[in-house]
Motif scaffolding. Structure first.
Motif, PDB file in Angstrom:
ATOM      1  N   ALA A   1       4.366  16.861   6.966  1.00 18.44           N
ATOM      2  CA  ALA A   1       5.177  15.654   7.159  1.00 18.44           C
ATOM      3  C   ALA A   1       5.992  15.825   8.429  1.00 18.44           C
ATOM      4  O   ALA A   1       7.060  16.431   8.410  1.00 18.44           O
ATOM      5  N   ALA A   2       5.466  15.326   9.532  1.00 23.30           N
ATOM      6  CA  ALA A   2       6.120  15.533  10.831  1.00 23.30           C
ATOM      7  C   ALA A   2       6.273  14.240  11.627  1.00 23.30           C
ATOM      8  O   ALA A   2       6.212  14.230  12.849  1.00 23.30           O
ATOM      9  N   VAL A   3       6.460  13.125  10.890  1.00 24.72           N
ATOM     10  CA  VAL A   3       6.871  11.889  11.561  1.00 24.72           C
ATOM     11  C   VAL A   3       8.333  12.111  11.917  1.00 24.72           C
ATOM     12  O   VAL A   3       9.045  12.803  11.200  1.00 24.72           O
ATOM     13  N   SER A   4       8.808  11.528  13.030  1.00 28.07           N
ATOM     14  CA  SER A   4      10.225  11.725  13.325  1.00 28.07           C
ATOM     15  C   SER A   4      11.055  10.589  12.738  1.00 28.07           C
ATOM     16  O   SER A   4      10.600   9.450  12.673  1.00 28.07           O
ATOM     17  N   GLY A   5      12.260  10.904  12.283  1.00 28.14           N
ATOM     18  CA  GLY A   5      13.199   9.901  11.795  1.00 28.14           C
ATOM     19  C   GLY A   5      12.961   9.469  10.358  1.00 28.14           C
ATOM     20  O   GLY A   5      12.042   9.939   9.684  1.00 28.14           O
ATOM     21  N   ALA A   6      13.822   8.528   9.906  1.00 27.23           N
ATOM     22  CA  ALA A   6      13.753   8.052   8.519  1.00 27.23           C
ATOM     23  C   ALA A   6      12.429   7.344   8.239  1.00 27.23           C
ATOM     24  O   ALA A   6      12.045   7.173   7.070  1.00 27.23           O
ATOM     25  N   ALA A   7      11.714   6.948   9.285  1.00 28.17           N
ATOM     26  CA  ALA A   7      10.392   6.324   9.115  1.00 28.17           C
ATOM     27  C   ALA A   7       9.427   7.274   8.397  1.00 28.17           C
ATOM     28  O   ALA A   7       8.406   6.844   7.862  1.00 28.17           O
ATOM     29  N   GLY A   8       9.768   8.547   8.365  1.00 28.17           N
ATOM     30  CA  GLY A   8       8.894   9.529   7.721  1.00 28.17           C
ATOM     31  C   GLY A   8       9.037   9.569   6.211  1.00 28.17           C
ATOM     32  O   GLY A   8       8.236  10.219   5.524  1.00 28.17           O
TER      33      GLY A   8
ATOM     34  N   ASN B   1      23.284   8.195  13.420  1.00 23.37           N
ATOM     35  CA  ASN B   1      22.897   9.137  14.476  1.00 23.37           C
ATOM     36  C   ASN B   1      21.621   8.669  15.183  1.00 23.37           C
ATOM     37  O   ASN B   1      21.505   8.783  16.405  1.00 23.37           O
ATOM     38  N   GLU B   2      20.682   8.121  14.427  1.00 22.67           N
ATOM     39  CA  GLU B   2      19.443   7.620  15.072  1.00 22.67           C
ATOM     40  C   GLU B   2      19.774   6.490  16.049  1.00 22.67           C
ATOM     41  O   GLU B   2      19.224   6.427  17.161  1.00 22.67           O
ATOM     42  N   ILE B   3      20.689   5.600  15.642  1.00 19.45           N
ATOM     43  CA  ILE B   3      21.089   4.492  16.533  1.00 19.45           C
ATOM     44  C   ILE B   3      21.823   5.053  17.754  1.00 19.45           C
ATOM     45  O   ILE B   3      21.576   4.636  18.893  1.00 19.45           O
ATOM     46  N   ALA B   4      22.716   6.001  17.519  1.00 19.26           N
ATOM     47  CA  ALA B   4      23.504   6.575  18.617  1.00 19.26           C
ATOM     48  C   ALA B   4      22.599   7.284  19.625  1.00 19.26           C
ATOM     49  O   ALA B   4      22.763   7.133  20.841  1.00 19.26           O
ATOM     50  N   VAL B   5      21.625   8.046  19.118  1.00 19.53           N
ATOM     51  CA  VAL B   5      20.724   8.767  20.025  1.00 19.53           C
ATOM     52  C   VAL B   5      19.890   7.770  20.838  1.00 19.53           C
ATOM     53  O   VAL B   5      19.734   7.919  22.057  1.00 19.53           O
ATOM     54  N   ALA B   6      19.399   6.713  20.158  1.00 23.25           N
ATOM     55  CA  ALA B   6      18.599   5.701  20.871  1.00 23.25           C
ATOM     56  C   ALA B   6      19.448   5.040  21.958  1.00 23.25           C
ATOM     57  O   ALA B   6      18.963   4.790  23.074  1.00 23.25           O
ATOM     58  N   ALA B   7      20.735   4.786  21.668  1.00 30.27           N
ATOM     59  CA  ALA B   7      21.620   4.153  22.651  1.00 30.27           C
ATOM     60  C   ALA B   7      21.876   5.099  23.824  1.00 30.27           C
ATOM     61  O   ALA B   7      21.929   4.681  24.982  1.00 30.27           O
ATOM     62  N   PHE B   8      21.992   6.387  23.529  1.00 27.38           N
ATOM     63  CA  PHE B   8      22.208   7.373  24.601  1.00 27.38           C
ATOM     64  C   PHE B   8      20.955   7.484  25.474  1.00 27.38           C
ATOM     65  O   PHE B   8      21.044   7.510  26.705  1.00 27.38           O
ATOM     66  N   VAL B   9      19.795   7.484  24.834  1.00 26.46           N
ATOM     67  CA  VAL B   9      18.531   7.560  25.589  1.00 26.46           C
ATOM     68  C   VAL B   9      18.372   6.320  26.474  1.00 26.46           C
ATOM     69  O   VAL B   9      17.880   6.410  27.604  1.00 26.46           O
ATOM     70  N   ALA B  10      18.829   5.168  25.957  1.00 24.61           N
ATOM     71  CA  ALA B  10      18.752   3.919  26.740  1.00 24.61           C
ATOM     72  C   ALA B  10      19.890   3.828  27.751  1.00 24.61           C
ATOM     73  O   ALA B  10      20.067   2.808  28.408  1.00 24.61           O
ATOM     74  N   ARG B  11      20.688   4.882  27.868  1.00 25.53           N
ATOM     75  CA  ARG B  11      21.831   5.004  28.783  1.00 25.53           C
ATOM     76  C   ARG B  11      22.883   3.925  28.539  1.00 25.53           C
ATOM     77  O   ARG B  11      23.556   3.455  29.457  1.00 25.53           O
ATOM     78  N   LYS B  12      23.024   3.535  27.249  1.00 26.04           N
ATOM     79  CA  LYS B  12      24.048   2.539  26.905  1.00 26.04           C
ATOM     80  C   LYS B  12      25.369   3.203  26.554  1.00 26.04           C
ATOM     81  O   LYS B  12      26.406   2.569  26.611  1.00 26.04           O
ATOM     82  N   ILE B  13      25.316   4.455  26.101  1.00 17.91           N
ATOM     83  CA  ILE B  13      26.566   5.171  25.782  1.00 17.91           C
ATOM     84  C   ILE B  13      26.532   6.573  26.382  1.00 17.91           C
ATOM     85  O   ILE B  13      25.466   7.111  26.642  1.00 17.91           O
ATOM     86  N   ARG B  14      27.746   7.118  26.539  1.00 17.73           N
ATOM     87  CA  ARG B  14      27.837   8.493  27.051  1.00 17.73           C
ATOM     88  C   ARG B  14      27.551   9.470  25.912  1.00 17.73           C
ATOM     89  O   ARG B  14      27.678   9.136  24.739  1.00 17.73           O
TER      90      ARG B  14
ATOM     91  N   VAL C   1      21.326  -1.158   6.544  1.00 19.41           N
ATOM     92  CA  VAL C   1      22.699  -1.666   6.651  1.00 19.41           C
ATOM     93  C   VAL C   1      23.483  -0.789   7.633  1.00 19.41           C
ATOM     94  O   VAL C   1      24.201  -1.291   8.499  1.00 19.41           O
ATOM     95  N   ALA C   2      23.299   0.536   7.501  1.00 15.82           N
ATOM     96  CA  ALA C   2      24.039   1.462   8.366  1.00 15.82           C
ATOM     97  C   ALA C   2      23.624   1.302   9.829  1.00 15.82           C
ATOM     98  O   ALA C   2      24.454   1.378  10.737  1.00 15.82           O
ATOM     99  N   ARG C   3      22.333   1.072  10.047  1.00  9.80           N
ATOM    100  CA  ARG C   3      21.860   0.867  11.426  1.00  9.80           C
ATOM    101  C   ARG C   3      22.504  -0.370  12.039  1.00  9.80           C
ATOM    102  O   ARG C   3      22.942  -0.371  13.196  1.00  9.80           O
TER     103      ARG C   3
END
Ligand code: NDP
Ligand code: MG
Length: 408
Positions: free
Chosen positions: A112-119, A342-355, A391-393
């Protein structure tokens, strides 16, 4: 010759071919798993492989291993996958249902090596049919750990920890009994910002966060390692895997990444597992279990390494780890929210939306808000976990602009 008897291989047990399915076959863990399967030759037969959208890599693997079924999560890629597999007779499908179908097909062993809660749902499909599941996807335990492990007990599925620290604990735990266990210790490399000041970490760029000193991994987990959110996820993962309380799990920063996990027993023995930082070691342990496979990883040369050092993690500079302990102690839906935010925060950081420094602040604000609004009970089903996750996302996404504005 008289000698202390060692455990010997049970040669009476038939060495039949093991059928294997790899969920997330095109990723970093997938790559290591396929490498071991390639080396294992006739000992393994690959039943199914899955990916999100990387049809080219997926079709290549499907052809090479002549699998029964290949699934791509992104529905828009179905035609491309069909085309890439034309003439092979390999069945294929697309969408979440197809990935779940891959997991549900009769294979003895599933990675089981899908990344994230999608797994979560695909891993559950394997658990539900009582398979042996090598679990790399830690997010599914953080998101729905209690439910996931209870389900595994009910169906008789065997969960083998593939995450290196948890695999180390799994190996060390067998040298004592639960009643004799005092605590477990998981190690953390400390990531690329181990020696940085809080101010420098706050401003770290994406490129800097992606430079892991020891491990080569997928993008999400590499960023989680830089923030030490990964170690936080792993603390929660360990709690569920082994039925431990937060007080029974310690983290030590160990920059060489040689000692992966340790278990302290009541006689004060500490049993550790060591090895080169190469995910093929824990994956090979899961793949061969209960026996061992000859592994391709480099042999450990401690004299060449010279020094193994350990430090207490600094929760001021790496607040994500503290947040994970808090979420574990709070229990209920808190870990689910922790992971989603954390998944949302990391995606936002990767998209350079947050520091970089805002990742932990967004997670903290989301947990605070969610604990006021969202049901505090632990998710009792996959659907409940996914609902809290969604909801959390949304909550994290809605808090994002104000967190970004506050810091600027
Ligand atoms: P990668 O990003 O390298 O690979 C992820 C895999 O999952 C790819 O095959 C990807 O397909 C697929 N995937 C991504 N999103 C979805 C989705 N929504 N539905 C179905 N499939 C999807 O990740 P890693 O291999 O690094 O990590 C995988 C898991 O293992 C994570 O949970 C991670 O925390 C854990 N882990 C990883 C370690 C490592 O060393 N890498 C160590 C310990 C744990 P595609 O290629 O098409 O995008
Ligand atoms: Mg790990």
């Amino acid at each position: 010759m008289s000698a202390v008897p060692l455990k010997t291989l049970d040669t009476a047990r038939p060495q039949s071919q093991r059928s294997v399915t790899v969920l997330g076959a095109t990723g970093s863990i997938g790559d290591s798993t396929m490498d071991l399967l390639r080396r294992g030759g006739e000992r393994f037969r690959v039943e199914a492989v899955t990916a999100h959208s990387n049809v080219e890599a997926l079709a290549k693997l499907a052809r090479e291993f002549n699998v029964g079924f290949a699934a791509v999560a992104d529905e828009a890629r179905l035609d491309a996958l069909r085309e890439a597999l034309a003439g092979t007779g390999i069945a294929c499908g697309a969408g979440e249902a197809a990935v779940i179908e891959a997991a549900a097909r009769p294979a003895d062993w599933v990675m089981a090596a899908v990344s994230g809660a999608a797994g979560l749902k695909p891993a559950l499909a394997a658990v539900d049919r009582g398979a042996t599941v090598a679990l790399a996807n830690k997010e599914c335990l953080v998101c729905a750990g209690e439910f996931f492990m209870t389900r595994a007990v009910k169906t008789g599925a065997r969960i083998l920890p593939a995450d290196s620290e948890h695999n180390a604990l799994f190996q060390a735990l067998s040298s004592g009994n639960r009643e004799e266990l005092v605590r477990v210790i998981i190690t953390a490399s400390g990531g690329p910002f181990r020696t940085w000041t809080a101010e420098a970490i706050e401003q770290a760029s994406l490129e800097q966060a992606l430079k892991h000193p020891n491990w080569s991994m997928g993008q999400k987990i590499t960023i989680d390692s830089a923030s030490m959110m990964n170690k936080g996820l792993e603390v929660i993962e360990a709690a569920h895997l082994f039925g431990l309380t937060a007080d029974e799990i310690d983290v030590l920063v160990h920059p060489q990444s040689i000692v992966h996990g340790m278990v302290e027993f009541s006689d004060r023995s500490v049993v550790a597992q060591l090895g080169a930082p190469d995910m093929r070691i824990p994956i090979a342990h899961c793949l061969g279990w209960p026996d061992r496979l000859p592994g391709p990883a480099a042999r450990l040369d401690l004299a060449a390494i010279g020094q193994l050092t350990f430090e207490v993690p600094d929760l001021k500079r790496f607040p994500g780890l503290g947040l994970a302990y808090e979420a574990l102690r709070t229990g209920g839906g808190a870990p689910t929210v922790f992971n989603a935010a954390n998944e949302i925060a990391v995606a936002a950081f990767v998209a350079r939306k947050i520091r970089f420094g805002m990742i932990a602040r967004l997670v903290e604000a989301t947990i605070e808000a969610a604990l006021r609004d969202v049901a505090a009970a632990a998710p009792a089903s996959a659907d409940e976990a996914i609902a809290v996750d969604h909801v959390a996302r949304k909550l994290a996404a809605s808090l994002l602009p104000q967190i970004a504005a506050k810091a600027s």
